[in-house]
Enzyme design. Structure first.
Site, short mmCIF file in Angstrom:
data_model
loop_
_atom_site.label_atom_id
_atom_site.label_comp_id
_atom_site.label_asym_id
_atom_site.label_seq_id
_atom_site.Cartn_x
_atom_site.Cartn_y
_atom_site.Cartn_z
N GLY A 101 1.86 -5.94 -1.64
CA GLY A 101 3.22 -6.40 -2.14
C GLY A 101 4.34 -5.47 -3.07
CG PHE A 134 -1.41 3.04 3.93
CD1 PHE A 134 -1.46 2.60 2.81
CD2 PHE A 134 -1.29 4.52 4.18
CE1 PHE A 134 -1.07 3.08 1.63
CE2 PHE A 134 -0.85 4.92 3.21
CZ PHE A 134 -0.58 4.73 1.79
CG LEU A 135 -5.94 1.66 9.77
CD1 LEU A 135 -6.60 1.95 11.12
CD2 LEU A 135 -4.95 0.30 10.33
CE LYS A 190 14.24 -0.47 -18.35
NZ LYS A 190 14.70 0.02 -17.33
CD GLU A 212 4.86 0.46 -9.37
OE1 GLU A 212 4.53 0.08 -9.97
OE2 GLU A 212 6.33 -0.17 -9.00
CE LYS A 263 -0.44 2.20 -5.96
NZ LYS A 263 0.56 2.97 -5.51
CG LEU A 316 9.27 8.49 -6.40
CD1 LEU A 316 9.54 7.58 -8.23
CD2 LEU A 316 8.68 9.84 -6.16
CB THR A 344 18.78 -2.75 -3.78
OG1 THR A 344 17.24 -1.76 -3.62
CG2 THR A 344 19.85 -1.34 -4.33
CB CYS A 393 9.51 -0.88 -2.60
SG CYS A 393 9.81 -0.46 -4.57
#
Length: 473
Positions: free
Chosen positions: A261, A253-254, A35, A156, A327, A154, A86, A264
């Site tokens: 998914g 977001f409604l 990477k 994505e 997404k 953040l 995490t 996070c």
């Protein structure tokens, strides 16, 4: 300022490139040599709109370098950002902090000058205090090293924008010096008017998980309403529009559909609930378990609806799935609702082909049992049903007339409630979606004045069989 960014995954690579782009001298650090080589050569290891341009510019400026050595990092940085993952602990909802701890354990012994260690990873409340004690124990005598927390927010697909022009900055520090250091780091953002909230580390740690929990709750709320709409014969999109006009609620977001998914949101709400239970505050966030359950159930209901539209048996049936990533504008397939549904259909005997503009390669690696490709028409050829499960912009631009000539039977399940259903129906498609009554399945009941579903019953009518279909939910 001289700074290091330790962990060059999605968060760290973007942060490193953007910090160099605004003028800092940045050293990116990761144990993954492959990477590091790719980043040093200007080859992004993931898809993120605009990131390749920022990376190229930062490398060309000479202000961005990469290494695999924490000793080199310790010698370079005045500020060290922790940007490692995490993940969720196996068999538990709690966060696995082994990578965060490894950064402190590996960095501290090599420190030769006073510095600030800044966490950006999403962690349980109380982590800063624990790491401060760990750093103090491991750092050489006479070296003053402080830990502060500066959570990331953040999205994505918008990571560069969210780094360079964030909605807000949150700084959790125990000293004025640490707070002032981070304000110098973000000076260009502050000069542009970005709000900066200075607080204690515990509050800063809670901000991220609280924000994600609120967002997850809003999404699951409208998905719960979609389930009620299916039972009542109501339309969840119209319901959401009406709710969204209330300024206390808002429309964003409604959007009812197959659910959220990614790497996070799901694991963060589980880790938050687990940490709250450890603190004795479990009952206060017990609702998050229901939020999680509703989200999982949307995937199950999508499988059940697909099976019902194909007559109750998926064996040998050809299914095309539009979308593999969790997404749009990302190649991230972690905990993707689209892939969960696709694999569940495969386990029930369907022949599943998945299309995604950017995530097909990652989808093949994660699920080699599926046919994953980046050519839309090939993926849809001879399909008996089409599932729209990731809201890529190109799917809204697809000509339903042309696509109808490619599939075997024109049946669409819009798992995102994002396509122009009238246009698809005019092109000859049968269109179904969670929380949306089909026009052909409604009739006016003059006695009660409400629409009735007449031909398609709610996907929730088969919860037991559907639950077994999505094995890892």
């Amino acid at each position: 300022m001289r700074m290091t960014v330790i962990g060059t995954g999605y968060l760290g690579a973007v942060h490193a490139a953007c910090m160099a782009d605004i003028g800092h001298d940045v050293l990116g650090v990761d144990i993954d040599a492959e990477k590091i080589t790719a980043l040093a050569e200007g080859r992004p290891p993931f898809y993120e709109p605009g990131f390749d341009e920022v990376l190229t510019r930062a490398l060309a400026s000479g202000r961005l370098r990469f290494t695999t050595g924490l000793r080199e990092a310790a010698a370079h940085g005045e500020v060290h950002f922790i940007c490692v993952g995490t993940p969720q602990q196996a068999g538990s909802g709690a966060a696995d902090l082994r990578y965060v701890d490894a950064v402190v354990d590996g960095l501290a012994p090599h420190l030769a000058a006073s510095c600030l260690v800044v966490g950006k990873s999403t962690v349980p409340v109380g982590t800063t205090a624990r790491l401060s004690a760990r750093l103090m124990d491991l750092a050489p005598r006479g070296v003053r090293a402080e830990v502060a927390w500066n959570p990331e927010f953040l999205r994505e697909g918008f990571a560069v924008e969210d780094t360079l022009r964030p909605d807000r900055l949150v700084v959790g520090a125990t000293s004025r010096e640490a707070d002032e250091t981070l304000r110098r780091v973000y000076a260009p953002m502050l000069a542009a008017g970005v709000p900066c909230i200075s607080t204690d580390p515990n509050t800063a740690e809670l901000v991220k998980v609280a924000a994600n929990s609120f967002l997850a709750t809003k999404i699951s709320f409208i998905n719960a309403m979609a389930e009620v709409c299916d039972a009542a014969g109501a339309d969840v999109v119209t319901l959401a529009d009406a709710l969204g006009h209330d300024t206390r609620i808002g429309r964003r977001f409604l959007n009812a559909g197959v659910g959220f998914g990614g790497g996070c949101l799901p694991k963060d709400i589980r880790a938050f609930a687990a940490r709250a239970r450890e603190l004795g505050a479990g009952p206060a966030v017990a609702f998050l378990d229901q939020v999680d359950e509703i989200n999982r159930r949307q995937r199950i209901r999508t499988v059940a609806l697909t099976r019902r539209l194909l007559g109750g048996d998926l064996t040998g049936r050809r299914v095309a799935v539009l979308g593999a990533t969790f997404k749009p504008d990302s190649d991230d397939v972690r905990d993707s609702p689209a892939l969960d549904v696709a694999t569940a259909l495969h386990r029930q005997g369907a022949v599943v082909r998945v299309h995604d503009p950017e995530g097909a390669g990652n989808a093949r690696l994660a699920h080699p049992e599926l046919h994953c490709g980046s050519d839309l028409m090939t993926s849809c050829r001879d399909a008996e049903i089409l599932l729209h499960l990731t809201e890529w912009g190109q799917y809204r631009e697809v000509d339903p007339v042309k696509l109808a000539r490619v599939v075997r039977t024109p049946i669409l399940v819009d798992g995102r409630n994002a396509l122009a259903h009238d246009a698809w129906r005019a092109a000859g498609w049968t269109v179904e979606a969670l929380g949306r009554p089909a026009p052909t399945a409604r009739c006016a009941d003059a006695r009660v004045g409400r629409p009735l579903r007449a031909t398609i019953t709610s996907p929730a009518a088969e919860p037991d069989r559907a639950a077994t279909a999505v094995g890892r939910l």
